[in-house]
Design a protein around this motif. Structure first.
Motif, PDB file in Angstrom:
ATOM      1  N   CYS B 247    -114.607  21.322  10.917  1.00 13.80           N
ATOM      2  CA  CYS B 247    -113.571  22.185  10.593  1.00 13.80           C
ATOM      3  C   CYS B 247    -113.391  23.510  11.111  1.00 13.80           C
ATOM      4  N   HIS B 248    -111.721  23.836  10.631  1.00 13.67           N
ATOM      5  CA  HIS B 248    -112.435  25.315  11.093  1.00 13.67           C
ATOM      6  C   HIS B 248    -111.197  25.976   9.905  1.00 13.67           C
ATOM      7  N   PHE B 249    -110.930  25.064   8.737  1.00 13.33           N
ATOM      8  CA  PHE B 249    -109.860  25.499   7.736  1.00 13.33           C
ATOM      9  C   PHE B 249    -108.450  25.966   8.492  1.00 13.33           C
ATOM     10  N   CYS B 250    -108.311  24.841   9.560  1.00  9.57           N
ATOM     11  CA  CYS B 250    -106.477  24.579  10.204  1.00  9.57           C
ATOM     12  C   CYS B 250    -106.514  26.283  10.705  1.00  9.57           C
ATOM     13  N   VAL B 251    -107.323  26.584  11.497  1.00 10.37           N
ATOM     14  CA  VAL B 251    -107.434  28.309  11.660  1.00 10.37           C
ATOM     15  C   VAL B 251    -105.587  28.014  12.589  1.00 10.37           C
ATOM     16  N   GLN B 252    -104.764  27.393  13.041  1.00 13.96           N
ATOM     17  CA  GLN B 252    -103.727  27.797  13.522  1.00 13.96           C
ATOM     18  C   GLN B 252    -102.953  27.664  12.734  1.00 13.96           C
ATOM     19  N   ARG B 253    -102.678  27.256  11.301  1.00 13.78           N
ATOM     20  CA  ARG B 253    -102.251  26.581  10.591  1.00 13.78           C
ATOM     21  C   ARG B 253    -102.700  28.598   9.397  1.00 13.78           C
ATOM     22  N   THR B 254    -103.731  28.215   9.106  1.00 13.28           N
ATOM     23  CA  THR B 254    -103.591  29.316   8.011  1.00 13.28           C
ATOM     24  C   THR B 254    -104.008  30.595   8.540  1.00 13.28           C
ATOM     25  N   ARG B 255    -103.748  31.032   9.979  1.00  9.80           N
ATOM     26  CA  ARG B 255    -103.212  32.346  10.391  1.00  9.80           C
ATOM     27  C   ARG B 255    -102.502  32.969  10.600  1.00  9.80           C
ATOM     28  N   LYS B 256    -101.237  31.547  10.170  1.00 11.88           N
ATOM     29  CA  LYS B 256     -99.988  31.956  10.156  1.00 11.88           C
ATOM     30  C   LYS B 256     -99.563  32.220   8.590  1.00 11.88           C
ATOM     31  N   GLY B 257    -100.087  31.893   7.923  1.00 16.78           N
ATOM     32  CA  GLY B 257    -100.288  31.804   6.471  1.00 16.78           C
ATOM     33  C   GLY B 257     -99.502  30.832   5.688  1.00 16.78           C
ATOM     34  N   ARG B 258     -99.827  30.105   7.051  1.00 20.95           N
ATOM     35  CA  ARG B 258     -99.303  28.334   6.371  1.00 20.95           C
ATOM     36  C   ARG B 258    -101.153  27.774   5.277  1.00 20.95           C
ATOM     37  N   GLN B 259    -100.610  26.790   4.703  1.00 24.41           N
ATOM     38  CA  GLN B 259    -101.852  25.991   4.626  1.00 24.41           C
ATOM     39  C   GLN B 259    -102.878  24.718   4.897  1.00 24.41           C
ATOM     40  N   PRO B 260    -103.983  25.062   4.544  1.00 28.60           N
ATOM     41  CA  PRO B 260    -104.458  23.969   5.310  1.00 28.60           C
ATOM     42  C   PRO B 260    -104.629  22.666   5.092  1.00 28.60           C
TER      43      PRO B 260
END
Lengths: 285, 311
Positions: B247-260
Motif C-alpha cells: 500500500c502506498h496511500f494511493c500516491v497517484q491520488r493523494t498527491r493530487k489532493g484526492r482521497q485514497p
C-alpha cells in the motif's frame, strides 16, 4: 376544532377530492398551521409504535426501503454552505440529499389534505417505512417532532424553527451533540472526494436513513484468496475440520469441507437462509 | 534519514563509475545474445529492452531519464494489456505528511475498501493490500484474528473488525532490510517501492511486523478492461513479476489532493485521512481528541496509522 370533526373534515376531503380540488379546499377551511393542538398527541409514552392501541402489526418491515434509497447524495445539486453553529469549525459544505421527487414538496398534497398527527399505522403514501427513531427504536417520536407542514413543508427544530430538508444535520444535532461535533470536525461521517481543498461532507441522511437510523448488517465482499501455489490439498481440509472452532465459527476451509460433506450426503446446510446459530448447532450434533 | 551517498549525482564517483562500466559490458553481451536469439524481448524493441535492463534507481535518475522511463513503461503496458496508461511522476507536496486513522467502532467488515483498493491499484487477483481482520470483542490479540471470515452478514455479534494495511511507519523496518535500497520513505511520509529496482529477495516482507508487503509470484493477472490507466511511477503502475509491492496511500491520488481509494469506498466513514502537519485537518482533530492507539507500538516502528473508538 375537535378531533372527530377534524377526521370528518379529512374524510370529506378525501371523498370529494376527485370531484374538484377547489371544492376540497373550500370545505376544509384554512390550511393547517404549525400551532397544533398537542393535547391528543400520544407520541411520548413508552409503548412502542407498533404496540399501541389501534396500530396494526401488519408486516411493514417488508416494504422498508434500503438505506440509501431515499437519501442518496445529490451530487448535481450545489453544495450548501454549512451553518456556523459549531464554533471554531473550519468552513465546510454539506452535500444535499436527493429526495423522492414524488413526495416533495409536502404542500403539493398537504395544502388540501389535512394531516393526522396521531401515532398510528401509516397509510399510503407514507407506508413505505416504519418509524424506528428515538430511544433505541422504541418510537419516542412521531412525524411532527421533526416535520413541519406549514408553508411548503420542511423540517422544524424542537423549538419550532423552520429548516430546509438539506439542513437535516441541524435537526440531528439537537440530540446527537457529540456526533454532530465530531461530524463537523471530520471524525464522524464522510468527506467526499478529496482530502485537500473544498471540504464537502455528506449530510447525516446520506448514511443514516432518517426514520430508522441504525445501519443494517449486510453481506461482506468476498474474502482474500489463498496465495498462488498455496491452495491447500484435500487432506489439509480434513485435518482442519478436526480443529476445535476456537473463534466460535468455522473457517472457510471448514465451511468448504462441511458443504462438500453435506452435498455428498444429500443435505446442504450451507443454505443462505439458514440461521448461523442453527448451523453451529448442526455442527455440534 | 537518507544516506548522503545516495544524493551523489557525480557519475565519476564510486558505484556510479562501476555501474557505467558494467552497463558497457552488459550492452555488448546483450547485443551478442540478440544476434543468436532474435525475438527474445517479449515484443519489445531492442532499444527498449536495453533501456529496461540499464534503468537506474528512481532517485538517481535525471528528469529526462525518468521521462524516457515513463514512456517506456507506458509502451510496455500498451503492448501487454492494450491500454494507454498514464504514468504520473507527481512529487510530494511541500508541508504534507500523510496520516491515517480508522474508527474501529464504525468498521463493519464489509471489505468494500479491500476491493476498491484492488481495482484502483491494479492488483493481481491473488493480492490484497488491505486485510480486514475479524477480532474477538474485548481483545486486541492479533493471533486470534481471522481475515478469511465469510459470513452471510457482517458485523457478527461479539466481533469487531480491524482493517490493516501498510502503516507507513516513520521508522520503517522494511526500508532498513532492503539490501538494494529499492524502498524508501518519501518526503510526504509514504514508504514506496521502485518496482524496477527491487530484486525480489523479500527481506522486507520478513522485516515488516504488519504483513503489509506482498510478492508478485507471477505476472499480475490484469485485464484490459479492469486496468486503471491513471497510475504513478511509485504507485499503481502495472508491476513486473517477482517484485514486492505494498500500500502506498494511493500516491497517484493523494498527491493530487484526492482521497485514497479505500477511504472513498468506505461506506461507514470509518476511515480518516489527511495531512498531519495541517492543524485544521480531520486527522489532527482525531489525534488530539480521541484515544488513539497504534498496532505493535512497542516495536518502535512509529506507524502513521492510528486506530480509535467512539467513546
Amino acid at each position: 376544532m375537535t378531533w372527530p370533526s377534524r377526521l370528518l373534515a379529512l374524510l370529506t376531503v378525501l371523498a370529494v377530492a376527485p370531484c374538484g380540488v377547489a371544492r376540497a379546499v373550500e370545505q376544509q377551511g384554512a390550511p393547517p398551521t404549525a400551532d397544533w393542538d398537542w393535547s391528543g398527541f400520544t407520541g411520548l409514552d413508552d409503548t412502542p409504535v407498533t404496540k399501541r392501541a389501534g396500530i396494526s402489526k401488519a408486516p411493514v418491515a417488508a416494504v422498508v426501503p434500503r438505506v440509501g434509497e431515499t437519501a442518496m447524495p445529490d451530487f448535481d445539486a450545489p453544495a450548501r454552505r454549512a451553518y456556523a453553529v459549531f464554533s471554531g469549525v473550519p468552513p465546510f459544505e454539506v452535500i444535499p440529499s436527493q429526495r423522492d421527487p414524488g413526495m416533495h414538496p409536502c404542500s403539493s398534497c398537504h395544502q388540501w389534505v389535512l394531516s393526522d398527527p396521531r401515532p398510528r399505522h401509516l397509510k399510503k403514501p407514507h407506508d413505505n417505512f416504519e418509524l424506528q427513531h428515538g430511544l433505541h427504536g422504541k418510537g419516542k417520536f412521531w412525524c411532527f417532532t421533526c416535520h413541519d407542514l406549514s408553508g411548503s413543508g420542511g423540517l422544524k427544530t424542537l423549538t419550532g424553527e423552520k429548516l430546509e430538508f438539506g439542513d437535516a444535520y441541524l435537526l440531528c444535532s439537537q440530540c446527537h451533540v457529540d456526533q454532530a461535533r465530531d461530524w463537523a470536525y471530520g471524525a464522524h461521517g464522510k468527506r467526499a472526494a478529496n482530502w485537500q481543498g473544498r471540504r464537502q461532507v455528506f449530510n447525516c441522511t446520506a448514511c443514516h436513513y432518517q426514520h430508522r437510523p441504525g445501519i443494517k448488517a449486510r453481506a461482506p465482499q468476498p474474502g482474500p484468496p489463498v496465495r498462488m501455489g498455496l491452495e491447500r490439498p484435500a487432506h489439509w481440509v480434513a485435518h482442519d475440520t478436526e480443529r476445535p472452532k476456537v473463534h466460535g465459527y468455522e473457517s472457510v476451509w471448514q465451511r468448504a469441507h462441511r458443504e462438500t460433506q453435506a452435498a455428498g450426503s444429500g443435505q446442504h446446510t450451507g443454505d443462505p437462509q439458514t440461521n448461523p446459530a442453527e448451523q453451529a448447532a448442526d455442527e455440534k450434533s | 534519514m537518507k544516506n548522503p551517498d545516495d544524493q551523489n549525482d557525480d557519475p565519476a564517483i564510486g558505484d556510479m563509475a562501476r555501474r557505467r562500466f558494467l552497463q558497457g559490458v552488459a550492452l555488448a553481451t546483450g547485443a551478442g545474445a540478440l544476434a543468436v536469439n532474435g525475438g527474445a524481448w517479449g515484443g519489445s524493441t531492442l532499444s527498449d529492452a536495453f533501456a529496461d535492463f540499464f534503468q537506474q534507481h528512481y532517485q538517481r535518475m535525471t528528469e529526462a531519464e525518468i521521462r524516457a522511463t515513463i514512456e517506456r513503461i507506458e509502451r510496455k503496458a500498451k503492448r501487454r494489456y492494450g491500454v494507454d496508461i498514464r504514468v504520473d511522476n507527481t512529487p510530494a507536496q511541500e508541508g504534507v505528511i500523510f496520516g491515517y486513522a480508522i474508527n474501529v467502532s464504525k468498521c463493519r467488515g464489509y471489505r468494500d475498501c479491500v476491493h476498491a483498493c484492488a481495482r484502483e491499484n491494479n492488483l493481481s487477483s491473488d493480492t490484497q493490500y488491505i486485510r480486514v481482520i475479524e477480532m474477538d470483542r474485548d481483545s486486541t490479540d492479533l493471533r486470534h484474528g481471522d481475515h478469511y471470515y465469510d459470513h452471510e452478514q457482517v458485523p457478527v455479534e461479539g466481533k469487531y473488525y480491524l482493517p490493516m494495511q501498510c502503516m507507513q511507519c516513520d521508522n520503517p523496518p522494511c526500508v532498513k532490510a532492503c539490501p538494494v535500497e529499492a524502498t524508501w520513505t518519501e518526503p510526504d511520509g509514504i514508504v514506496v517501492v521502485d518496482y524496477d529496482w527491487c530484486i525480489g529477495c523479500r527481506y522486507c516482507m520478513t522485516a515488516c511486523p504488519y504483513q503489509a508487503r506482498h510478492f508478485n509470484w507471477g505476472h499480475p493477472d490484469l485485464t484490459s478492461a479492469g486496468l486503471n490507466p491513471d497510475t504513478h511511477y511509485l504507485g499503481n503502475r502495472p508491476r513486473p513479476r517477482g517484485v514486492v509491492e505494498k500500500c502506498h496511500f494511493c500516491v497517484q491520488r493523494t498527491r493530487k489532493g484526492r482521497q485514497p481509494a479505500c477511504q472513498e469506498a468506505c461506506p461507514t466513514g470509518a476511515r480518516i485521512f489527511g495531512n498531519l502537519l495541517d492543524p485544521d485537518s480531520e486527522i489532527r482533530y482525531v489525534l488530539e481528541h480521541k484515544a488513539v492507539f497504534r498496532l505493535k507500538e512497542d516495536l518502535g516502528t512509529e506507524p502513521k496509522f492510528w486506530y480509535f473508538r467512539d467513546e
